[in-house]
Design an enzyme around this catalytic site. Structure first.
Site, PDB file in Angstrom:
ATOM      1  N   HIS A  34       0.865  -1.186   0.000  1.00 49.01           N
ATOM      2  CA  HIS A  34       0.000   0.000   0.000  1.00 49.01           C
ATOM      3  C   HIS A  34       0.901   1.235   0.000  1.00 49.01           C
ATOM      4  CE1 HIS A  34       1.097   0.130   4.195  1.00 49.01           C
ATOM      5  NE2 HIS A  34       0.532  -1.047   4.418  1.00 49.01           N
ATOM      6  N   HIS A  37       4.076   1.322   2.235  1.00 50.37           N
ATOM      7  CA  HIS A  37       5.259   0.650   1.675  1.00 50.37           C
ATOM      8  C   HIS A  37       5.874   1.505   0.549  1.00 50.37           C
ATOM      9  CE1 HIS A  37       2.740  -2.942   2.981  1.00 50.37           C
ATOM     10  NE2 HIS A  37       3.872  -3.156   3.629  1.00 50.37           N
ATOM     11  N   GLN A  61       8.019 -14.886  12.411  1.00 50.48           N
ATOM     12  CA  GLN A  61       7.630 -13.752  13.253  1.00 50.48           C
ATOM     13  C   GLN A  61       6.162 -13.784  13.663  1.00 50.48           C
ATOM     14  OE1 GLN A  61       8.750 -10.888  10.053  1.00 50.48           O
ATOM     15  NE2 GLN A  61       6.976  -9.722  10.751  1.00 50.48           N
ATOM     16  N   SER A 185      -2.120  -0.095   6.818  1.00 48.45           N
ATOM     17  CA  SER A 185      -1.582  -1.387   7.237  1.00 48.45           C
ATOM     18  C   SER A 185      -2.213  -2.457   6.359  1.00 48.45           C
ATOM     19  CB  SER A 185      -1.955  -1.658   8.702  1.00 48.45           C
ATOM     20  OG  SER A 185      -1.797  -3.029   9.005  1.00 48.45           O
TER      21      SER A 185
HETATM   22  P1  AMP Z   1       5.030  -5.003   6.559  1.00 45.65           P
HETATM   23  O1  AMP Z   1       4.778  -5.421   5.149  1.00 45.65           O
HETATM   24  O2  AMP Z   1       3.784  -4.726   7.345  1.00 45.65           O
HETATM   25  O3  AMP Z   1       6.011  -5.914   7.266  1.00 45.65           O
HETATM   26  O4  AMP Z   1       5.764  -3.596   6.474  1.00 45.65           O
HETATM   27  C1  AMP Z   1       6.924  -3.437   5.731  1.00 45.65           C
HETATM   28  C2  AMP Z   1       7.502  -2.076   6.009  1.00 45.65           C
HETATM   29  O5  AMP Z   1       6.559  -1.064   5.657  1.00 45.65           O
HETATM   30  C3  AMP Z   1       7.830  -1.866   7.501  1.00 45.65           C
HETATM   31  O6  AMP Z   1       9.049  -1.170   7.616  1.00 45.65           O
HETATM   32  C4  AMP Z   1       6.655  -1.044   7.969  1.00 45.65           C
HETATM   33  O7  AMP Z   1       6.949  -0.227   9.083  1.00 45.65           O
HETATM   34  C5  AMP Z   1       6.393  -0.188   6.744  1.00 45.65           C
HETATM   35  N1  AMP Z   1       5.021   0.343   6.793  1.00 45.65           N
HETATM   36  C6  AMP Z   1       3.882  -0.371   6.891  1.00 45.65           C
HETATM   37  N2  AMP Z   1       2.822   0.462   6.969  1.00 45.65           N
HETATM   38  C7  AMP Z   1       3.312   1.733   6.944  1.00 45.65           C
HETATM   39  C8  AMP Z   1       2.721   3.034   7.010  1.00 45.65           C
HETATM   40  N3  AMP Z   1       1.414   3.221   7.124  1.00 45.65           N
HETATM   41  N4  AMP Z   1       3.549   4.106   6.955  1.00 45.65           N
HETATM   42  C9  AMP Z   1       4.904   3.951   6.855  1.00 45.65           C
HETATM   43  N5  AMP Z   1       5.508   2.741   6.785  1.00 45.65           N
HETATM   44  C10 AMP Z   1       4.727   1.646   6.825  1.00 45.65           C
END
Ligand code: AMP
Length: 280
Positions: A34, A37, A61, A185
């Site tokens: 999204h 990312h 995890q 998210s």
């Molecule tokens: P994930 O796919 O949830 O493991 O996230 C991958 C990366 O994207 C991680 O470093 C998260 O902190 C970052 N991330 C996820 N959602 C957001 C958001 N709303 N704003 C900024 N970074 C994000």
């Protein structure tokens, strides 16, 4: 853009990029991409010559009662978004490629990883630190980009990189929110309409707490109460924790003095969401 599935292919590709004298930015993700990312990808593209994104739902995890099986997997859509954002390489390994049957080595960060999410999700940060260490070794990047949305994760990775003398820079990127304030998210996909509405209580609470801080409030308990009250008013929402912590160590504070962060975790029905805001 290339989508690669094996460690050997990625090593070959990033080796060629380095031989051409180019820097490599790396964005680790679990996919279902999204705009949050994509903000990391954008930062990487600004700061590095080429960008590698990993898409890997890391089994290590997730706890036994967590959402590993139902976590959204949308590699085709992810690839389209990455291509449009100027990503050079996607690394999308299988679980067997990352953890063969004899896998037996773990990275465990103490201190900053033990509180908050570490306490609520035993083993979570061991899985995160281990997979990030592996990914850093595979990709060989100059910089890796992490969202402040997962604030504690960013601190855990910074600590691991420092303690183990890993030769890369960790860059933290601001939280991306939707128009209503909800932090983006991949797990927002699980929310029903009414749960999504209730979820706004997290960012609203953080916003009100920040306003109180800016108006002079320095008592951590009063700040926590503002966030808690916001969530308590929302139907379908159940607080997991609300804490005010030192922004570096994530030790809880009583008086806000210097850089701090307000962190919240809450269930919306079955879905667990986290959010935070930095103050000071
Ligand atoms: P994930 O796919 O949830 O493991 O996230 C991958 C990366 O994207 C991680 O470093 C998260 O902190 C970052 N991330 C996820 N959602 C957001 C958001 N709303 N704003 C900024 N970074 C994000």
């Amino acid at each position: 853009m290339k989508t690669l599935h094996t460690i050997a292919e990625v090593r070959q590709e990033t080796g060629n990029i380095r031989k051409a004298g180019k820097t490599i930015g790396f964005v680790p993700t679990m996919g279902a991409l999204h705009d949050g990312h994509l903000a990391l990808v954008k930062k990487s593209a600004e700061q590095c010559d080429s960008t590698v994104v990993s898409v890997f739902v890391n089994p290590a995890q997730f706890g036994p009662n967590e959402d590993f099986n139902k976590y959204p997997r949308t590699l085709q859509d992810d690839a389209r978004l990455c291509e449009a954002a100027g990503v050079d390489v996607i690394f999308a390994p299988s679980a067997n490629e990352m953890y063969d049957s004899g896998f037996d080595t773990w990275v465990e960060v103490n201190g900053v990883a033990e509180r908050l999410e570490g306490e609520k999700r035993p083993g979570h940060f061991r899985g995160v630190a281990t997979v990030c260490a592996k990914l850093f070794n595979i990709v060989g990047c100059d910089k890796a980009f992490f969202g402040k949305k997962d604030y504690q994760q960013l601190k855990v990775i910074e600590k691991m990189v420092r303690d183990l003398d890993m030769d890369l820079e960790i860059v933290g990127v601001d939280i991306v929110r939707d128009l209503h304030g909800l932090a983006l998210s991949s797990r927002n996909k699980y929310l029903s309409g009414s749960e999504a509405e209730s979820a706004l209580a997290l960012s609203r609470g953080l916003y009100m707490a920040r306003a109180a801080y800016e108006a002079g409030e320095r008592d951590a308990e009063s700040i926590r109460k503002i966030v808690k009250d916001s969530i308590l008013k929302a139907p379908y929402a159940e607080i997991d924790y609300v804490e005010v912590c030192d922004a570096g160590s994530l030790e809880p504070v009583q008086k806000i003095d210097g850089k701090c962060v307000i962190l919240v975790a809450s269930y919306l029905g079955q879905t667990r969401l986290i959010d935070n805001t930095e103050i000071g």
